[in-house]
Design a protein around this motif. Structure first.
Motif, short mmCIF file in Angstrom:
data_model
loop_
_atom_site.label_atom_id
_atom_site.label_comp_id
_atom_site.label_asym_id
_atom_site.label_seq_id
_atom_site.Cartn_x
_atom_site.Cartn_y
_atom_site.Cartn_z
N GLU A 24 0.93 -1.16 0.02
CA GLU A 24 -0.06 -0.10 0.01
C GLU A 24 0.78 1.32 -0.03
O GLU A 24 0.28 2.39 -0.30
CB GLU A 24 -0.90 -0.05 1.22
CG GLU A 24 -2.17 -0.91 1.16
CD GLU A 24 -3.07 -0.82 0.02
OE1 GLU A 24 -3.28 0.13 -0.32
OE2 GLU A 24 -3.27 -1.91 -0.92
N LYS A 42 1.46 6.96 -0.52
CA LYS A 42 0.53 5.79 -0.74
C LYS A 42 1.01 5.47 -2.49
O LYS A 42 1.83 6.04 -2.85
CB LYS A 42 -1.08 6.07 -1.12
CG LYS A 42 -1.63 6.43 0.38
CD LYS A 42 -1.84 5.30 0.86
CE LYS A 42 -2.74 5.37 2.22
NZ LYS A 42 -4.25 5.90 1.75
N LYS A 43 0.98 4.13 -2.70
CA LYS A 43 1.36 3.72 -3.76
C LYS A 43 0.97 4.39 -5.16
O LYS A 43 1.44 4.10 -6.36
CB LYS A 43 0.94 2.19 -4.04
CG LYS A 43 -0.55 1.91 -4.15
CD LYS A 43 -0.76 0.47 -4.41
CE LYS A 43 -2.24 0.22 -4.45
NZ LYS A 43 -2.71 -1.30 -4.42
#
Length: 307
Positions: A189, A207-208
């Protein structure tokens, strides 16, 4: 300043490669629970950036443009991994979570610039993933679908991701200055990275998809590089240079450095070990599968090269 730093880095890396025999490389394993250091093997030349294979059986490292593997428990003669035409591998190489493939950064013959390739873990013909250069690999998503890397596309080094089969790359950071060392968390994530955007080099997390870019270290006396998340997702280890020893955007060899650890949720880091190293020490994730040990390389200069 950013471009100058990268030119200096390339110069130092080339110098280190040319002077393979002027240094002793000490491949070590550190128990992060008690600070115990164990020497796996000493080499009378430069080796860099150990990866631990997911099954815990091998340490993979680069030396002289090639990749090798060595057992951490019964080290004998290293075994070379066949990388085909890719004989200019640098210290940015990552093993897939299932252990079946390895991704490498290789300075292509045509222009000498780093591009990313994948190949079978047992060796084989590399497959080009990033036609555009320079691209420096650092992360492979746990689901095996994405690679994360640092690249210069618009006169600034930022974080990008690309499908593991190749295709369209996607830019995740846009801050002025160097963003480097992107690596996925085990849950997939988050992407951890280091950035110079606030002055000194600091550890960041996002965040990814590139959202929620959050500063995780706030050290005013050190430059912090290459965060690596433990397989259990609880801890992050990184390398630091002392402020004033180099520019914040440089990660050079042959420096006094520290390996530090912090909770993945954030908090005050602590020093695990002080050593002579830097470039090549822990450029890539070197956690053992048990989340209790890390592999790293320290160095000792020959008397002639230290004069």
């Amino acid at each position: 300043m950013k471009t100058c730093c990268m030119i200096l880095l390339a110069a130092f890396t080339s110098l280190a490669s040319a002077q393979q025999n002027d240094v002793t490389s000490i491949l070590e394993v550190l128990d992060v629970t008690n600070g115990r250091r164990t020497v796996v093997k000493e080499f009378p030349y430069r080796v860099e950036a150990p990866n631990w294979t997911p099954d815990g059986q091998w340490l993979v490292y680069n030396s002289g443009g090639k990749l090798y593997k060595l057992s951490p428990d019964s080290p004998g003669e290293p075994e070379m991994i066949n990388t085909g035409f890719a004989t200019r591998c640098n210290n940015d190489h990552v093993i897939a979570a299932d252990g079946k493939q390895i991704a490498i950064s290789h300075g292509t013959k045509e222009d000498g610039k780093s591009r990313i390739y994948t190949l079978p873990m047992q060796g084989g013909t590399p497959r080009l993933i990033t036609p555009i250069a320079p691209s420096y690999l650092h992360g492979w998503s746990p689901d095996g679908r994405q690679l994360a890397y640092c690249a210069d596309r618009k006169g600034n080094y930022d974080i990008y991701v690309i499908p593991v089969e190749g295709g369209e790359e996607r830019q995740l950071t846009t801050a002025e200055g160097l963003d480097d060392g992107p690596e996925y968390s085990p849950c997939g994530e988050y992407i951890w990275f280091n950035s110079v955007r606030t002055g000194l080099m600091q550890v960041w997390r996002m965040k990814k998809d590139g959202s929620e870019q959050t500063q995780m270290t706030f050290d005013e006396t050190r430059n912090s590089w290459f965060p690596h998340v433990s397989p259990d997702g609880k801890s992050v280890i990184f390398i630091t240079y002392y402020k004033g020893d180099l520019e914040p955007g440089q990660h050079l060899p042959n420096k006094n450095v520290e390996l530090r650890i912090m909770p993945a949720t954030g908090g005050k880091p602590k020093t695990l070990v002080k050593l002579f190293g830097g470039q090549g020490t822990i450029n890539v994730n070197s956690w053992a599968p048990d989340s209790k040990h890390i592999a790293f390389v320290s160095y000792r200069l020959s008397s002639s090269s230290s004069k």
